[in-house]
Design an enzyme around this catalytic site. Structure first.
Site, PDB file in Angstrom:
ATOM      1  N   ASP A  76      23.804  38.168  40.185  1.00 34.94           N
ATOM      2  CA  ASP A  76      25.163  38.491  40.602  1.00 34.94           C
ATOM      3  C   ASP A  76      25.397  37.746  41.916  1.00 34.94           C
ATOM      4  O   ASP A  76      24.668  37.968  42.890  1.00 34.94           O
ATOM      5  CB  ASP A  76      25.251  40.019  40.799  1.00 34.94           C
ATOM      6  CG  ASP A  76      26.653  40.471  41.151  1.00 34.94           C
ATOM      7  OD1 ASP A  76      27.377  39.702  41.807  1.00 34.94           O
ATOM      8  OD2 ASP A  76      27.012  41.600  40.775  1.00 34.94           O
ATOM      9  N   SER A 103      42.143  27.613  42.603  1.00 34.90           N
ATOM     10  CA  SER A 103      43.142  27.898  41.565  1.00 34.90           C
ATOM     11  C   SER A 103      44.526  27.482  42.059  1.00 34.90           C
ATOM     12  O   SER A 103      44.787  27.494  43.270  1.00 34.90           O
ATOM     13  CB  SER A 103      43.170  29.402  41.275  1.00 34.90           C
ATOM     14  OG  SER A 103      44.309  29.727  40.505  1.00 34.90           O
ATOM     15  N   TYR A 114      43.386  37.857  44.444  1.00 36.38           N
ATOM     16  CA  TYR A 114      42.897  36.623  43.818  1.00 36.38           C
ATOM     17  C   TYR A 114      43.393  35.390  44.586  1.00 36.38           C
ATOM     18  O   TYR A 114      42.621  34.473  44.880  1.00 36.38           O
ATOM     19  CB  TYR A 114      43.392  36.584  42.368  1.00 36.38           C
ATOM     20  CG  TYR A 114      42.882  35.419  41.557  1.00 36.38           C
ATOM     21  CD1 TYR A 114      41.566  35.386  41.094  1.00 36.38           C
ATOM     22  CD2 TYR A 114      43.721  34.359  41.236  1.00 36.38           C
ATOM     23  CE1 TYR A 114      41.112  34.316  40.334  1.00 36.38           C
ATOM     24  CE2 TYR A 114      43.279  33.292  40.480  1.00 36.38           C
ATOM     25  CZ  TYR A 114      41.970  33.270  40.031  1.00 36.38           C
ATOM     26  OH  TYR A 114      41.514  32.202  39.281  1.00 36.38           O
ATOM     27  N   ALA A 171      44.380  35.212  47.702  1.00 34.52           N
ATOM     28  CA  ALA A 171      43.721  35.152  49.017  1.00 34.52           C
ATOM     29  C   ALA A 171      42.314  34.581  48.866  1.00 34.52           C
ATOM     30  O   ALA A 171      41.876  33.743  49.665  1.00 34.52           O
ATOM     31  CB  ALA A 171      43.672  36.550  49.639  1.00 34.52           C
ATOM     32  N   LYS A 188      41.178  32.570  46.507  1.00 32.37           N
ATOM     33  CA  LYS A 188      41.176  31.155  46.106  1.00 32.37           C
ATOM     34  C   LYS A 188      41.721  30.252  47.208  1.00 32.37           C
ATOM     35  O   LYS A 188      41.338  29.084  47.305  1.00 32.37           O
ATOM     36  CB  LYS A 188      41.968  30.987  44.803  1.00 32.37           C
ATOM     37  CG  LYS A 188      41.299  31.666  43.594  1.00 32.37           C
ATOM     38  CD  LYS A 188      39.936  31.050  43.307  1.00 32.37           C
ATOM     39  CE  LYS A 188      39.282  31.613  42.054  1.00 32.37           C
ATOM     40  NZ  LYS A 188      37.977  30.991  41.768  1.00 32.37           N
TER      41      LYS A 188
END
Ligand code: NDP
Length: 249
Positions: free
Chosen positions: A65, A144, A157, A159, A161
């Site tokens: 992980d 992204s 998400y 923030a 990327k």
């Protein structure tokens, strides 16, 4: 010059499915030996392992992980033991936990930041130790289009990327004189499980925002990563390459 990755060793995180799986296969097609990182999905990862072996490349499976610093360090030690070096690191592991900002829980915010941004930081730190000794390496981080443009319902998400872009540029500046390049690839909307979760209405709205009028394929991302990992991209660092059908132009 032909694009070749012969003799290189690549670690791809989150390689069990989607974009990560395709990146691992494509790097192997161009000649790299592969360390396949995964968190779960044993059957899929073994299928990927078989495919890479059929291409005649060496492959190591590493369950880890990326939010667990100790496990990331163990994974890199395992990689060094097996292959002796790291030439390419692709930070692909990523998650979404979408919600409107006013409803977003701390857990939803932290989980996405921990995986997408902190996980990328952990892997860069662990792997670059070896790359610095070698005085060579290629690090490619998955950002992204959402990290560039923002997206309603994805504050966590976006923030994370956008953070990946800052991390990429800082690492690129720190490592530039040591033969290590660091770049980001910013996919638009690509056909994977991550986008399959979106409702039909959202998918239709997104299509209207893509100048090329279609979702991308995992291969579109993998080919860009392979180029950035190759000697052909030796003078490119600190860049964000959008592969998004024109969304972020
Ligand atoms: P998927 O959801 O299909 O796959 C994500 C992969 O990441 C899975 O294999 C998952 O493993 C792994 N992963 C998630 N968390 C961890 C973790 N903590 N440690 C190790 N592995 C982990 O996503 P995509 O293939 O679509 O996306 C890949 C990357 O590209 C992501 O970073 C994503 O943000 C980015 N991206 C994707 C876009 C798209 O349109 N699809 C657009 C823009 C960017 P498991 O299933 O075991 O959790």
């Amino acid at each position: 010059m032909n694009l070749t990755l012969e003799g290189k060793t690549a670690l791809v995180t989150g390689a069990g499915k989607g974009i990560g799986r395709q990146i691992a296969l494509t790097l192997a097609e161009y000649g790299a030996d592969i360390i396949l990182n995964y968190r779960s999905l044993k059957a899929d990862i073994e299928e990927t392992q078989d495919e890479i072996q059929r291409l005649g490349r060496k492959v190591l499976l590493c369950s880890c992980d990326v939010t667990d610093l100790k496990a990331v360090k163990q994974m890199t030690e395992q990689g060094i033991q097996e292959f002796g070096r790291f030439d390419i690191l692709v930070n692909n592991a990523g998650i979404t936990k979408d919600n409107l900002l006013m409803r977003m829980s701390e857990e939803e915010f932290d989980a996405v930041l921990d995986t997408n941004l902190k996980g990328t930081f952990y892997c860069i730190q662990a792997v670059s130790k070896q790359m610095l000794k070698q005085r060579s390496g290629r690090i490619i981080n998955l950002s992204s289009v959402s990290g560039i443009l923002g997206n309603a319902g994805q504050a966590n998400y976006c923030a994370s990327k956008a953070g990946v872009i800052g991390l990429t540029k800082s690492a690129a500046r720190e490592f530039a004189s040591r033969g290590i390049t660091v770049n980001a690839v910013a996919p638009g909307f690509i056909d994977t499980d991550m986008t399959a979760k979106l409702s039909d209405k959202i998918q239709k709205d997104i299509l209207e925002r893509i100048p090329m009028g279609q979702f991308g394929s995992t291969k579109d991302i993998a080919w860009t990563v392979a180029f950035l990992a190759s000697d052909m991209a030796r003078y490119i660092t600190g860049q964000v390459i959008s592969v998004d059908g024109g969304m972020a132009m």
